[in-house]
Write a protein that holds these residues in place. Structure first.
Motif, mmCIF file in Angstrom:
data_model
loop_
_atom_site.group_PDB
_atom_site.id
_atom_site.type_symbol
_atom_site.label_atom_id
_atom_site.label_comp_id
_atom_site.label_asym_id
_atom_site.label_seq_id
_atom_site.Cartn_x
_atom_site.Cartn_y
_atom_site.Cartn_z
ATOM 1 N N LEU A 194 29.033 -90.863 -4.555
ATOM 2 C CA LEU A 194 29.828 -91.638 -3.596
ATOM 3 C C LEU A 194 28.951 -92.200 -2.483
ATOM 4 O O LEU A 194 29.135 -93.341 -2.050
ATOM 5 N N ILE A 195 27.994 -91.392 -2.029
ATOM 6 C CA ILE A 195 27.099 -91.832 -0.957
ATOM 7 C C ILE A 195 26.239 -93.001 -1.430
ATOM 8 O O ILE A 195 26.046 -93.990 -0.703
ATOM 9 N N GLN A 196 25.742 -92.923 -2.648
ATOM 10 C CA GLN A 196 24.925 -94.013 -3.187
ATOM 11 C C GLN A 196 25.739 -95.290 -3.365
ATOM 12 O O GLN A 196 25.268 -96.391 -3.072
ATOM 13 N N GLN A 197 26.970 -95.146 -3.826
ATOM 14 C CA GLN A 197 27.834 -96.311 -4.019
ATOM 15 C C GLN A 197 28.184 -96.970 -2.689
ATOM 16 O O GLN A 197 28.256 -98.190 -2.581
ATOM 17 N N GLU A 198 28.398 -96.146 -1.674
ATOM 18 C CA GLU A 198 28.814 -96.664 -0.369
ATOM 19 C C GLU A 198 27.771 -97.594 0.226
ATOM 20 O O GLU A 198 28.073 -98.642 0.771
ATOM 21 N N LYS A 199 26.525 -97.194 0.120
ATOM 22 C CA LYS A 199 25.446 -97.960 0.770
ATOM 23 C C LYS A 199 24.487 -98.605 -0.224
ATOM 24 O O LYS A 199 23.465 -99.151 0.166
ATOM 25 N N ILE A 200 24.808 -98.486 -1.501
ATOM 26 C CA ILE A 200 23.933 -98.995 -2.564
ATOM 27 C C ILE A 200 22.521 -98.443 -2.356
ATOM 28 O O ILE A 200 21.526 -99.172 -2.278
ATOM 29 N N VAL A 201 22.469 -97.130 -2.228
ATOM 30 C CA VAL A 201 21.199 -96.437 -2.018
ATOM 31 C C VAL A 201 20.810 -95.723 -3.304
ATOM 32 O O VAL A 201 21.640 -95.086 -3.939
ATOM 33 N N ASN A 202 19.560 -95.849 -3.698
ATOM 34 C CA ASN A 202 19.059 -95.114 -4.850
ATOM 35 C C ASN A 202 18.180 -93.975 -4.343
ATOM 36 O O ASN A 202 17.126 -94.216 -3.750
ATOM 37 N N PHE A 203 18.639 -92.746 -4.567
ATOM 38 C CA PHE A 203 17.861 -91.600 -4.138
ATOM 39 C C PHE A 203 16.599 -91.471 -4.963
ATOM 40 O O PHE A 203 16.622 -91.642 -6.180
ATOM 41 N N LYS A 204 15.520 -91.155 -4.320
ATOM 42 C CA LYS A 204 14.309 -90.786 -5.029
ATOM 43 C C LYS A 204 14.402 -89.292 -5.291
ATOM 44 O O LYS A 204 14.356 -88.483 -4.366
ATOM 45 N N VAL A 211 16.591 -84.029 -1.024
ATOM 46 C CA VAL A 211 16.724 -82.569 -1.113
ATOM 47 C C VAL A 211 17.439 -82.025 0.112
ATOM 48 O O VAL A 211 18.319 -81.157 0.002
ATOM 49 N N ARG A 212 17.090 -82.536 1.291
ATOM 50 C CA ARG A 212 17.719 -82.053 2.525
ATOM 51 C C ARG A 212 19.218 -82.289 2.509
ATOM 52 O O ARG A 212 20.013 -81.398 2.845
ATOM 53 N N LEU A 213 19.639 -83.484 2.100
ATOM 54 C CA LEU A 213 21.063 -83.801 2.052
ATOM 55 C C LEU A 213 21.770 -82.965 0.988
ATOM 56 O O LEU A 213 22.850 -82.416 1.225
ATOM 57 N N MET A 214 21.169 -82.853 -0.183
ATOM 58 C CA MET A 214 21.763 -82.096 -1.278
ATOM 59 C C MET A 214 21.973 -80.628 -0.893
ATOM 60 O O MET A 214 23.043 -80.051 -1.119
ATOM 61 N N LEU A 215 20.938 -80.037 -0.285
ATOM 62 C CA LEU A 215 21.045 -78.638 0.131
ATOM 63 C C LEU A 215 22.106 -78.460 1.202
ATOM 64 O O LEU A 215 22.867 -77.483 1.190
#
Length: 284
Positions: A194-204, A211-215
């Motif tokens: 959802l976060i990637q879709q909202e801002k069209i961000v591709n996580f590395k 990792v910080r956000l996921m944790l």
């Protein structure tokens, strides 16, 4: 318990597993030991200090026990032996007392895993990468456990299965049920999408911000599930300064609430907003 006290056998689950009751208190126990079920058949009782009892713990959660019972009807002594070795290794590798439930959860999991591997059934773990990043020490221990299983049963244990073993290692020391860990992983993956879709961000994958956000999302979910409160002295500042991120965090909180059936505290919402703010400024 006094040495001479007898436990009343309620049910022989298998050759190595017995349910028994303490007469004076009515407390129920699960007794594990090689051949213990065969030895007490027809006797109705067993001495509390019987040397054949290798593990004993209170039966406090009948619902959870029912999940393991069918798997332990034909409990393989070899599974019990290797499980005990793995549990000893976990205990020596991590601080704190292990949750007694691992003495049922781990052998039943290993027994089913060996069955699947021997019968050519695929083991697919959609949370493998997230598990490696979230629980690196536990994954390392699970990898050693996989080596023990491979050697004992002459099977190849794939990384996907090591990921599932990692949940059992973490659960043993954190007291967070394995089912809850799996559910949290599923929710975290959904939130990241959802976060990637909202801002069209591709996580590395594996980047510090990812990792910080996921944790944070995982630990936030665990706190909410376990009703653990967290203090956030920056609530008002975050609401004012990070309005866009706060708005998204509120929507993510709504998704979390729907998934776990518990309200998401404002303090958690604002911490998520803070991590979103940091994420978008390191990925743009």
């Amino acid at each position: 318990m006094k040495d001479a006290e007898l436990l009343q056998v309620q049910r022989v689950i298998g050759n190595n597993v017995v349910m028994a009751q303490r007469g004076t208190s009515g407390k129920e126990y699960v007794l594990l030991g090689k051949g213990i079920g065969f030895a007490v058949k027809g006797s109705g009782t067993i001495e509390a200090n019987d040397p054949r009892i290798e593990k004993r713990f209170k039966l406090e959660d009948r619902e959870q026990w029912s999940q393991y019972e069918s798997l332990m009807e034909d409990f393989d002594p070899k599974v019990m032996h290797i499980s005990d070795k793995i549990i000893q290794y976990i205990s020596a590798s991590l601080p704190g007392k292990l949750n007694d439930k691992i003495y049922l959860a781990l052998p039943s999991h290993i027994q089913f895993t060996v069955y699947r591997l021997r019968n050519g059934m695929d083991i697919i773990n959609p949370f493998l990468q997230e598990t490696k990043l979230s629980f690196p020490k536990e994954f390392e221990i699970a990898s050693k456990a996989a080596e023990m299983i491979s050697e004992a049963f002459d099977v190849h244990v794939p990384d996907d299965e090591i990921g599932f073993l990692t949940y059992h290692v973490y659960s043993a020391v954190s007291n967070v049920p394995v089912g809850q860990l799996v559910k949290a992983s599923n929710i975290v993956n959904h939130l990241l999408e959802l976060i990637q879709q909202e801002k069209i961000v591709n996580f590395k994958q594996g980047s510090m911000s990812h990792v910080r956000l996921m944790l944070h999302l995982r630990y936030s979910l665990e706190r909410i599930m376990q009703d653990t409160k967290v203090d956030n002295p920056f609530v008002n500042h975050i609401r004012i300064e990070y309005k866009e991120e706060y708005s998204l965090a509120k929507r993510l909180g709504k998704v979390m609430e729907e998934q776990i059936g518990k309200p998401v505290p404002e303090e958690e919402i604002c911490y998520i907003a803070m991590h979103l703010y940091r994420l978008y400024r390191t990925t743009n």
